[in-house]
Design an enzyme around this catalytic site. Structure first.
Site, PDB file in Angstrom:
ATOM      1  N   LYS A   9       1.013  -1.245  -0.075  1.00 19.08           N
ATOM      2  CA  LYS A   9       0.177  -0.075   0.055  1.00 19.08           C
ATOM      3  C   LYS A   9       0.959   1.284   0.005  1.00 19.08           C
ATOM      4  O   LYS A   9       0.642   2.110  -0.870  1.00 19.08           O
ATOM      5  CB  LYS A   9      -1.012  -0.071   1.166  1.00 19.08           C
ATOM      6  CG  LYS A   9      -1.951   1.131   1.318  1.00 19.08           C
ATOM      7  CD  LYS A   9      -3.291   0.766   2.037  1.00 19.08           C
ATOM      8  CE  LYS A   9      -2.993   0.623   3.568  1.00 19.08           C
ATOM      9  NZ  LYS A   9      -2.619   1.913   4.153  1.00 19.08           N
ATOM     10  N   SER A  34       7.681   8.968  12.068  1.00 16.39           N
ATOM     11  CA  SER A  34       6.438   9.089  11.335  1.00 16.39           C
ATOM     12  C   SER A  34       6.981   9.199   9.698  1.00 16.39           C
ATOM     13  O   SER A  34       7.485  10.262   9.489  1.00 16.39           O
ATOM     14  CB  SER A  34       5.629   9.964  11.461  1.00 16.39           C
ATOM     15  OG  SER A  34       4.438  10.175  10.464  1.00 16.39           O
ATOM     16  N   GLN A  58       4.986   9.129   7.338  1.00 13.53           N
ATOM     17  CA  GLN A  58       3.965  10.109   6.716  1.00 13.53           C
ATOM     18  C   GLN A  58       4.444  11.585   6.874  1.00 13.53           C
ATOM     19  O   GLN A  58       4.517  12.356   5.949  1.00 13.53           O
ATOM     20  CB  GLN A  58       2.466   9.834   7.218  1.00 13.53           C
ATOM     21  CG  GLN A  58       2.030   8.605   6.762  1.00 13.53           C
ATOM     22  CD  GLN A  58       0.638   8.459   7.372  1.00 13.53           C
ATOM     23  OE1 GLN A  58       0.151   9.061   8.442  1.00 13.53           O
ATOM     24  NE2 GLN A  58      -0.040   7.151   6.911  1.00 13.53           N
ATOM     25  N   ASP A  97       2.122  -1.391  11.912  1.00 14.64           N
ATOM     26  CA  ASP A  97       0.848  -1.529  11.711  1.00 14.64           C
ATOM     27  C   ASP A  97       0.356  -3.103  11.927  1.00 14.64           C
ATOM     28  O   ASP A  97      -0.768  -3.619  11.749  1.00 14.64           O
ATOM     29  CB  ASP A  97       0.607  -1.527  10.057  1.00 14.64           C
ATOM     30  CG  ASP A  97       0.550  -0.058   9.683  1.00 14.64           C
ATOM     31  OD1 ASP A  97       0.627   0.859  10.496  1.00 14.64           O
ATOM     32  OD2 ASP A  97       1.088   0.293   8.487  1.00 14.64           O
ATOM     33  N   LYS A 125      -4.442   5.964  14.738  1.00 21.25           N
ATOM     34  CA  LYS A 125      -4.421   5.281  13.300  1.00 21.25           C
ATOM     35  C   LYS A 125      -5.720   5.085  13.063  1.00 21.25           C
ATOM     36  O   LYS A 125      -6.545   5.964  13.706  1.00 21.25           O
ATOM     37  CB  LYS A 125      -3.794   3.804  13.797  1.00 21.25           C
ATOM     38  CG  LYS A 125      -2.434   3.636  13.995  1.00 21.25           C
ATOM     39  CD  LYS A 125      -1.477   4.244  12.815  1.00 21.25           C
ATOM     40  CE  LYS A 125      -0.173   4.164  12.928  1.00 21.25           C
ATOM     41  NZ  LYS A 125       0.666   5.125  11.975  1.00 21.25           N
ATOM     42  N   ARG A 157      -6.093   1.811  18.096  1.00 23.12           N
ATOM     43  CA  ARG A 157      -5.976   0.271  18.223  1.00 23.12           C
ATOM     44  C   ARG A 157      -5.573  -0.552  19.370  1.00 23.12           C
ATOM     45  O   ARG A 157      -5.572  -1.788  19.534  1.00 23.12           O
ATOM     46  CB  ARG A 157      -4.919   0.017  16.830  1.00 23.12           C
ATOM     47  CG  ARG A 157      -5.293   0.203  15.398  1.00 23.12           C
ATOM     48  CD  ARG A 157      -4.456  -0.074  14.576  1.00 23.12           C
ATOM     49  NE  ARG A 157      -4.975   0.056  13.051  1.00 23.12           N
ATOM     50  CZ  ARG A 157      -4.495   0.096  11.920  1.00 23.12           C
ATOM     51  NH1 ARG A 157      -3.093   0.144  12.028  1.00 23.12           N
ATOM     52  NH2 ARG A 157      -5.004   0.170  10.913  1.00 23.12           N
ATOM     53  N   ARG A 194      -7.312  -3.403   9.609  1.00 23.69           N
ATOM     54  CA  ARG A 194      -6.461  -4.335  10.402  1.00 23.69           C
ATOM     55  C   ARG A 194      -7.173  -4.997  11.902  1.00 23.69           C
ATOM     56  O   ARG A 194      -6.639  -6.058  12.040  1.00 23.69           O
ATOM     57  CB  ARG A 194      -5.236  -3.654  10.812  1.00 23.69           C
ATOM     58  CG  ARG A 194      -4.512  -3.069   9.406  1.00 23.69           C
ATOM     59  CD  ARG A 194      -2.916  -2.837   9.462  1.00 23.69           C
ATOM     60  NE  ARG A 194      -2.673  -2.071   8.615  1.00 23.69           N
ATOM     61  CZ  ARG A 194      -2.309  -2.540   7.481  1.00 23.69           C
ATOM     62  NH1 ARG A 194      -2.404  -3.665   6.738  1.00 23.69           N
ATOM     63  NH2 ARG A 194      -2.060  -1.651   6.420  1.00 23.69           N
TER      64      ARG A 194
END
Ligand code: S3P
Length: 428
Positions: free
Chosen positions: A19, A163, A165, A311, A338, A342, A386
């Site tokens: 991804k 991170s 991102q 993840d 997330k 999570r 997930r």
């Protein structure tokens, strides 16, 4: 899903494309003048959001069997999108295009679904504002993101959190900014942006947690073959390890060191998992074999390994529930930001079945537990791909049908997940 119970699993599987790599190939293809072929892209809800955003900026993207072709007039010919850029459930799309659009000096409004509306964007807004970007957020933190055109300047930035991102948003913003931008990472996060930017001709180097990019050069279009996603492979791997008589092989999967922390944990637990690397140029690639392991040892993880398996923590929690020893994850507060929180989701759902947790702000300990699953128990997937796939694996290994409220979010990262498991079912 019921027909997947009461069976073991064997055979060979190719999981869908990575991804993170697919998002980046679409973005860099859109920035580079010319044609970029993306072979074996991940065709999923999240990557479609990036595709549509790149189309809205002026890139042409054609889809054919297992190949996407991006044709772009080049970064300086991309234009202000006519409409709001909708990023759906995709944090990667939202954060990376915030950097990309700021760097192009364009205006845009970016928003996503209900989950995106609750995810912090100040982590990208702050460094981009230091570069000169004009980005407004709701309550100074959340989408919608409103970007006004400005000219950016290079910065030296020490990231407060690991991170990929945030790192990638800064790198995208600095691509066409004259001068040297330097980023210091606290721990190594996934490095697909660095690898692919080098391939697309950017002047970038990375050493010992310091990434330097000299902006101002146009990118050169380049072809990308996307490896299988280790984050998707994690689900059938854990299924094979926990399900009696199972033995599976996953071909063509990414073994990039910044992503392969789950393999280290499986090794610590003494799981029957072997790894064979088949290629090391650019993105490392290989084959993973996983087989039933009756007794799993405990583990204690924190620090640098966490970004390498961030993840995979929901599915690691399931492995931990079947270990005969204590398993601890610390330093993973990022999990609370997330698609859903999570840590909360994993603790709330697995506790329903006797899994004993101690919850921390930054992780959890799973104590050796007597897992007891009642047929038809209702569980929540939190619209988080997930969490849903972890619950499906749990249902299969416990041979009890769990009633998951909504499974549609599987399409975010692994459309065809149930079909792939069906193909591995031994008595299929
Ligand atoms: C991603 C980076 C990670 C990861 C996410 C995808 C990426 O997030 O959790 O699923 O493609 O860059 P952070 O970098 O914010 O930790």
């Amino acid at each position: 899903m019921k027909h997947l119970l009461n069976s073991s699993f064997s055979g060979t599987l190719k999981v869908p494309g990575d991804k993170s790599i697919t998002h980046r190939a679409l973005m860099f293809g859109a920035l580079a003048n010319g044609t970029t072929h993306i072979h074996l892209p991940l065709e999923s809800e999240d990557t479609r959001r990036t595709m549509e955003c790149m189309r809205a900026l002026g890139a042409k993207i054609e889809e054919s069997d297992e190949k996407w072709t991006v044709t772009s007039p080049g970064h300086d010919a991309l234009h202000t999108p006519e409409d709001v850029l909708y990023t759906g459930n995709s944090g990667t799309t939202t954060r990376l295009i915030t950097g990309l659009i700021s760097g192009l000096g364009l205006a845009a409004k970016i928003e996503g679904d209900a989950s995106i509306a609750k995810r912090p964007m100040d982590r990208v807004q702050q460094p981009l504002a230091e570069m000169g970007a004009d980005i407004a957020l709701k309550d100074e933190k959340y989408p919608p993101i409103k970007i006004k055109p400005t000219t950016l300047f290079p910065i030296t930035y020490t990231m407060p959190i690991a991170s990929a991102q945030v790192k990638s948003a800064i790198l995208l913003a600095s691509l066409f900014t004259k001068g040297e931008t330097t980023i210091h990472e606290p721990s190594p996060s996934r490095n697909h942006t660095e690898i692919m930017l080098e391939q697309f001709g950017a002047d970038i180097s990375s050493k010992n947690g310091v990434i330097t990019l000299t902006g101002g050069n146009a990118l050169k279009s380049s072809d990308v073959t996307v490896p299988g996603d280790i984050s998707s492979a994690a689900f059938p791997i854990v299924l094979a390890v926990l399900k009696k008589d199972s033995s599976i092989t996953i071909e063509n999967v990414s073994l990039n060191h910044t992503r392969s922390g789950i393999l280290d944990v499986l090794d610590m637990m003494g799981a029957n998992v072997t790894v064979e690397q088949t290629s090391q140029s650019g993105e490392a690639l290989g084959r993973i074999h996983a087989a039933y392991t009756p007794k799993l040892k405990g583990f204690e993880i924190s620090g640098d390994i966490i970004p390498r398996l961030i993840d995979e923590i929901p599915i690691l929690a399931l492995l931990a529930a079947y270990s005969t020893e204590e398993c601890t994850v610390r330093g993973a507060e990022e999990l609370r930001f997330k698609e859903t929180d999570r840590i909360r989701a994993v603790v709330d759902e697995l506790s329903k079945f006797g899994v004993q947790f101690t919850e921390y702000e930054d992780g959890f300990t799973v104590h050796p537990s007597q897992v007891d699953v009642m047929e038809n128990t209702a569980v929540k997937g939190y619209n988080d791909h997930r969490i849903i796939m972890m619950l499906i694996v749990f249902s299969i290994i416990s041979n009890r049908l769990l009633v998951i409220d909504d499974m549609s979010a599987i399409d975010i990262s692994y459309p065809g997940f149930l079909e792939d498991l069906e193909a591995l079912r031994k008595d299929a």
